[in-house]
Design a protein around this motif. Structure first.
Motif, PDB file in Angstrom:
ATOM      1  N   GLN A  45       0.833  -1.208   0.000  1.00  0.00           N
ATOM      2  CA  GLN A  45       0.000   0.000   0.000  1.00  0.00           C
ATOM      3  C   GLN A  45       0.864   1.252   0.000  1.00  0.00           C
ATOM      4  O   GLN A  45       0.582   2.220  -0.718  1.00  0.00           O
ATOM      5  CB  GLN A  45      -0.923  -0.005   1.226  1.00  0.00           C
ATOM      6  CG  GLN A  45      -2.010  -1.066   1.169  1.00  0.00           C
ATOM      7  CD  GLN A  45      -2.921  -1.011   2.383  1.00  0.00           C
ATOM      8  OE1 GLN A  45      -3.197   0.056   2.922  1.00  0.00           O
ATOM      9  NE2 GLN A  45      -3.393  -2.176   2.819  1.00  0.00           N
TER      10      GLN A  45
ATOM     11  N   PHE B 255       0.908   4.092  -2.855  1.00  0.00           N
ATOM     12  CA  PHE B 255       0.659   5.480  -2.471  1.00  0.00           C
ATOM     13  C   PHE B 255       1.768   6.385  -2.987  1.00  0.00           C
ATOM     14  O   PHE B 255       1.505   7.444  -3.573  1.00  0.00           O
ATOM     15  CB  PHE B 255       0.542   5.587  -0.955  1.00  0.00           C
ATOM     16  CG  PHE B 255       0.545   7.007  -0.448  1.00  0.00           C
ATOM     17  CD1 PHE B 255      -0.558   7.826  -0.620  1.00  0.00           C
ATOM     18  CD2 PHE B 255       1.665   7.526   0.198  1.00  0.00           C
ATOM     19  CE1 PHE B 255      -0.554   9.143  -0.159  1.00  0.00           C
ATOM     20  CE2 PHE B 255       1.681   8.828   0.659  1.00  0.00           C
ATOM     21  CZ  PHE B 255       0.570   9.642   0.482  1.00  0.00           C
TER      22      PHE B 255
ATOM     23  N   MET C  85       1.387   9.407  -5.681  1.00  0.00           N
ATOM     24  CA  MET C  85       1.710  10.773  -5.270  1.00  0.00           C
ATOM     25  C   MET C  85       2.874  11.350  -6.070  1.00  0.00           C
ATOM     26  O   MET C  85       2.925  12.558  -6.319  1.00  0.00           O
ATOM     27  CB  MET C  85       2.011  10.817  -3.770  1.00  0.00           C
ATOM     28  CG  MET C  85       0.781  10.669  -2.891  1.00  0.00           C
ATOM     29  SD  MET C  85      -0.530  11.855  -3.287  1.00  0.00           S
ATOM     30  CE  MET C  85       0.313  13.419  -3.115  1.00  0.00           C
TER      31      MET C  85
ATOM     32  N   CYS D 197      -5.857   8.217  -3.435  1.00  0.00           N
ATOM     33  CA  CYS D 197      -5.065   7.751  -2.296  1.00  0.00           C
ATOM     34  C   CYS D 197      -5.845   7.725  -0.983  1.00  0.00           C
ATOM     35  O   CYS D 197      -5.341   7.197   0.018  1.00  0.00           O
ATOM     36  CB  CYS D 197      -3.822   8.632  -2.131  1.00  0.00           C
ATOM     37  SG  CYS D 197      -2.655   8.506  -3.506  1.00  0.00           S
TER      38      CYS D 197
ATOM     39  N   ILE E 148       0.155   7.001   6.141  1.00  0.00           N
ATOM     40  CA  ILE E 148      -0.230   7.461   4.807  1.00  0.00           C
ATOM     41  C   ILE E 148      -1.186   8.637   4.914  1.00  0.00           C
ATOM     42  O   ILE E 148      -1.080   9.615   4.162  1.00  0.00           O
ATOM     43  CB  ILE E 148      -0.856   6.308   4.001  1.00  0.00           C
ATOM     44  CG1 ILE E 148       0.219   5.275   3.647  1.00  0.00           C
ATOM     45  CG2 ILE E 148      -1.529   6.826   2.737  1.00  0.00           C
ATOM     46  CD1 ILE E 148      -0.297   4.073   2.880  1.00  0.00           C
TER      47      ILE E 148
ATOM     48  N   LEU F 292      -0.676  12.263   3.181  1.00  0.00           N
ATOM     49  CA  LEU F 292      -1.626  12.811   2.220  1.00  0.00           C
ATOM     50  C   LEU F 292      -2.169  14.159   2.697  1.00  0.00           C
ATOM     51  O   LEU F 292      -2.256  15.120   1.917  1.00  0.00           O
ATOM     52  CB  LEU F 292      -2.783  11.829   1.997  1.00  0.00           C
ATOM     53  CG  LEU F 292      -3.860  12.283   0.999  1.00  0.00           C
ATOM     54  CD1 LEU F 292      -3.254  12.588  -0.367  1.00  0.00           C
ATOM     55  CD2 LEU F 292      -4.959  11.228   0.865  1.00  0.00           C
TER      56      LEU F 292
END
Length: 316
Positions: free
Chosen positions: A70, A74, A78, A100, A109, A113
């Motif tokens: 994951q 991600f 990104m 995301c 994460i 984000l």
């Protein structure tokens, strides 16, 4: 062809490969827009399908891929989202970031984000309409995260923090409608009408919500006022709504006032003739055609039976 293979990879349980393929195609077609005419829409469709591939692959695999995978997905998404190729294509950048959100059950994460969202938000000065629009889109990303991973109270607080933004105001309005707190709906919409008075579409939206709220409150007088305003705004769909709010013996007086108001305008709106036809006010419709001779070609079917000679004369 590549995206078809990506679809097959999703079906075969190879979602990571599908995401990689989506992230391969997307930058290629975005770069193509710099020197390609997309009037036919083919490039746009390819971009849309690339996003669909990425999102479908993530949704299909999120429960079975480990945290390390994951994190890698991600970072890959990104990396693409922060590429300079999306300068001027901010909505696609934001859509990549939105993809995301599915990873945000992972606190690490989520923090990354949210930091990206905050950083991008600060890059906009909020001076132009476009910049304010993009800030709103970013705030909506934050709200999605909160709604999915926090309690409802925190989401409500966040919505009210940015209530001056129309998407957030609308969320709050719908929340109060669901709770049948109609007075709060009226107040929020009144503030929205004042705040957004330069945007005709938004003003209409807030009035429509107010109409629903006054119906919930059983306030007939206010329903009549709002429906009339919406009718005067040119929306014929509110004509029958308004008429149903009056008793038959009251309606003729109201109708006369409505028609008189339109007749006094320098340019008589289309809704005026719609009402004449609905109410079978054919003599007034004939007078309108005498003022606008070209309109007889449109309205003669309603007039020919009762005003045969007049219609023939207008055609000459």
């Amino acid at each position: 062809m590549t995206l078809q293979k990506a679809r097959e990879q999703i079906k075969n349980g190879q979602e990571k490969t599908a995401v990689d393929l989506g992230l391969t195609v997307l930058p290629m077609v975005v770069d193509m827009l710099q020197f390609t005419d997309d009037s036919g829409g083919e490039v746009g469709l390819t971009i849309e399908e690339s996003f669909n591939i990425i999102n479908d692959a993530l949704a299909s695999s999120i429960k079975k891929i480990d945290l390390g995978t994951q994190e890698k997905l991600f970072q890959a998404i990104m990396k693409e989202a922060t590429h300079k190729r999306y300068e001027g294509w901010d909505e696609w950048r934001i859509r990549l970031m939105e993809s995301c959100i599915i990873f945000c059950h992972n606190e690490s994460i989520r923090e990354q984000l949210e930091n990206h969202i905050q950083k991008l938000t600060k890059q906009y000065s909020k001076g132009s309409w476009y910049e304010r629009y993009q800030v709103t889109n970013l705030k909506q990303l934050q709200l999605q995260i909160i709604e999915l991973f926090d309690n409802s109270q925190k989401a409500i607080e966040f919505i009210h923090e940015y209530i001056e933004s129309s998407p957030f105001r609308e969320k709050a309005v719908n929340d109060y409608l669901e709770k049948e707190d109609y007075q709060k709906v009226v107040e929020l919409c009144e503030a929205g009408i004042e705040h957004d008075q330069q945007y005709r579409g938004l003003v209409k939206k807030w009035k429509e919500y107010q109409l629903r709220a006054y119906e919930g409150l059983g306030d007939l007088e206010q329903q009549q006022k709002i429906a009339l305003k919406l009718l005067y705004g040119g929306d014929f769909s509110y004509y029958k709504t308004l008429k149903q709010l009056y008793q038959p013996d009251e309606w003729q007086e109201i109708l006369t006032k409505i028609l008189t108001k339109f007749e006094k305008q320098h340019f008589v709106p289309v809704i005026y003739t719609d009402i004449l036809i609905e109410e079978k006010r054919y003599e007034k419709l004939l007078n309108y055609c005498k003022e606008d001779l070209h309109s007889i070609r449109l309205f003669y079917p309603y007039l020919i039976e009762d005003f045969h000679d007049e219609v023939e004369n207008l055609y000459r």
